[in-house]
Design a protein around this motif. Structure first.
Motif, PDB file in Angstrom:
ATOM      1  N   PHE A  10       0.197 -10.623  -7.272  1.00 56.12           N
ATOM      2  CA  PHE A  10      -0.484  -9.384  -6.902  1.00 56.12           C
ATOM      3  C   PHE A  10      -1.249  -8.800  -8.083  1.00 56.12           C
ATOM      4  CE2 PHE A  10       3.348  -7.757  -8.779  1.00 56.12           C
ATOM      5  CZ  PHE A  10       2.981  -6.546  -9.342  1.00 56.12           C
ATOM      6  N   ALA A  11      -0.709  -8.959  -9.300  1.00 56.17           N
ATOM      7  CA  ALA A  11      -1.368  -8.424 -10.492  1.00 56.17           C
ATOM      8  C   ALA A  11      -2.668  -9.164 -10.785  1.00 56.17           C
ATOM      9  CB  ALA A  11      -0.436  -8.512 -11.692  1.00 56.17           C
ATOM     10  N   SER A  12      -2.702 -10.435 -10.457  1.00 61.46           N
ATOM     11  CA  SER A  12      -3.922 -11.215 -10.661  1.00 61.46           C
ATOM     12  C   SER A  12      -5.071 -10.645  -9.837  1.00 61.46           C
ATOM     13  CB  SER A  12      -3.669 -12.671 -10.277  1.00 61.46           C
ATOM     14  OG  SER A  12      -4.858 -13.410 -10.282  1.00 61.46           O
ATOM     15  N   PHE A  13      -4.789 -10.319  -8.576  1.00 57.32           N
ATOM     16  CA  PHE A  13      -5.819  -9.726  -7.718  1.00 57.32           C
ATOM     17  C   PHE A  13      -6.168  -8.316  -8.193  1.00 57.32           C
ATOM     18  CE2 PHE A  13      -4.085 -12.814  -4.612  1.00 57.32           C
ATOM     19  CZ  PHE A  13      -5.259 -13.497  -4.348  1.00 57.32           C
ATOM     20  N   PHE A  14      -5.144  -7.560  -8.575  1.00 56.47           N
ATOM     21  CA  PHE A  14      -5.355  -6.178  -9.001  1.00 56.47           C
ATOM     22  C   PHE A  14      -6.220  -6.104 -10.252  1.00 56.47           C
ATOM     23  CE2 PHE A  14      -4.068  -2.225 -11.109  1.00 56.47           C
ATOM     24  CZ  PHE A  14      -4.285  -1.322 -10.076  1.00 56.47           C
ATOM     25  N   LYS A  18      -9.528  -6.382  -6.866  1.00 52.47           N
ATOM     26  CA  LYS A  18      -9.363  -6.593  -5.428  1.00 52.47           C
ATOM     27  C   LYS A  18      -8.086  -5.876  -4.979  1.00 52.47           C
ATOM     28  CE  LYS A  18     -11.775 -10.958  -5.455  1.00 52.47           C
ATOM     29  NZ  LYS A  18     -11.770 -12.344  -4.990  1.00 52.47           N
ATOM     30  N   THR A  21      -6.572  -6.763  -1.323  1.00 55.09           N
ATOM     31  CA  THR A  21      -5.995  -8.107  -1.389  1.00 55.09           C
ATOM     32  C   THR A  21      -4.711  -8.089  -2.202  1.00 55.09           C
ATOM     33  OG1 THR A  21      -8.239  -9.002  -1.300  1.00 55.09           O
ATOM     34  CG2 THR A  21      -6.502 -10.507  -1.950  1.00 55.09           C
ATOM     35  N   SER A  22      -4.684  -7.290  -3.250  1.00 59.74           N
ATOM     36  CA  SER A  22      -3.491  -7.162  -4.073  1.00 59.74           C
ATOM     37  C   SER A  22      -2.319  -6.603  -3.271  1.00 59.74           C
ATOM     38  CB  SER A  22      -3.789  -6.262  -5.263  1.00 59.74           C
ATOM     39  OG  SER A  22      -2.630  -6.008  -6.003  1.00 59.74           O
ATOM     40  N   CYS A  25      -1.086  -9.263  -0.884  1.00 61.58           N
ATOM     41  CA  CYS A  25      -0.353 -10.271  -1.644  1.00 61.58           C
ATOM     42  C   CYS A  25       1.022  -9.750  -2.059  1.00 61.58           C
ATOM     43  CB  CYS A  25      -1.158 -10.678  -2.863  1.00 61.58           C
ATOM     44  SG  CYS A  25      -0.464 -12.052  -3.772  1.00 61.58           S
ATOM     45  N   LEU A  26       1.111  -8.490  -2.425  1.00 62.81           N
ATOM     46  CA  LEU A  26       2.394  -7.902  -2.809  1.00 62.81           C
ATOM     47  C   LEU A  26       3.357  -7.897  -1.631  1.00 62.81           C
ATOM     48  CD1 LEU A  26       4.119  -6.502  -4.940  1.00 62.81           C
ATOM     49  CD2 LEU A  26       3.132  -4.345  -4.202  1.00 62.81           C
ATOM     50  N   ALA A  42      -3.159 -16.927  -5.148  1.00 60.96           N
ATOM     51  CA  ALA A  42      -3.717 -16.267  -6.328  1.00 60.96           C
ATOM     52  C   ALA A  42      -4.377 -17.272  -7.272  1.00 60.96           C
ATOM     53  CB  ALA A  42      -2.623 -15.496  -7.057  1.00 60.96           C
TER      54      ALA A  42
END
Length: 66
Positions: A10-14, A18, A21-22, A25-26, A42
């Motif tokens: 989730f941090a990758s998207f955040f 995004k 999307t984050s 994903c979380l 991710a």
């Protein structure tokens, strides 16, 4: 960034901006079974983003040569 995508999907998207999307994903990542698909998602998304950036750079280089 790839390690972040694997361990904290989730941090990758955040970090890439995004937010929606984050959050999705979380929610997927909360379960242990959902962690693996979230990490794969991710990493693939990160690789696609990098490929898009390379393609844009190449297109700009081709246009400036012409």
């Amino acid at each position: 960034m790839t390690l972040i995508a694997i361990f904290f999907p989730f941090a990758s998207f955040f970090l890439r901006g995004k937010i929606l999307t984050s959050i999705i994903c979380l929610i997927l990542q909360i379960t242990l079974i959902g962690w693996i698909p979230a990490a794969i998602w991710a990493v693939i998304s990160l690789q696609n983003s990098r490929a898009d950036q390379r393609n844009k750079k190449l297109i700009r280089a081709i246009k400036t040569k012409s």
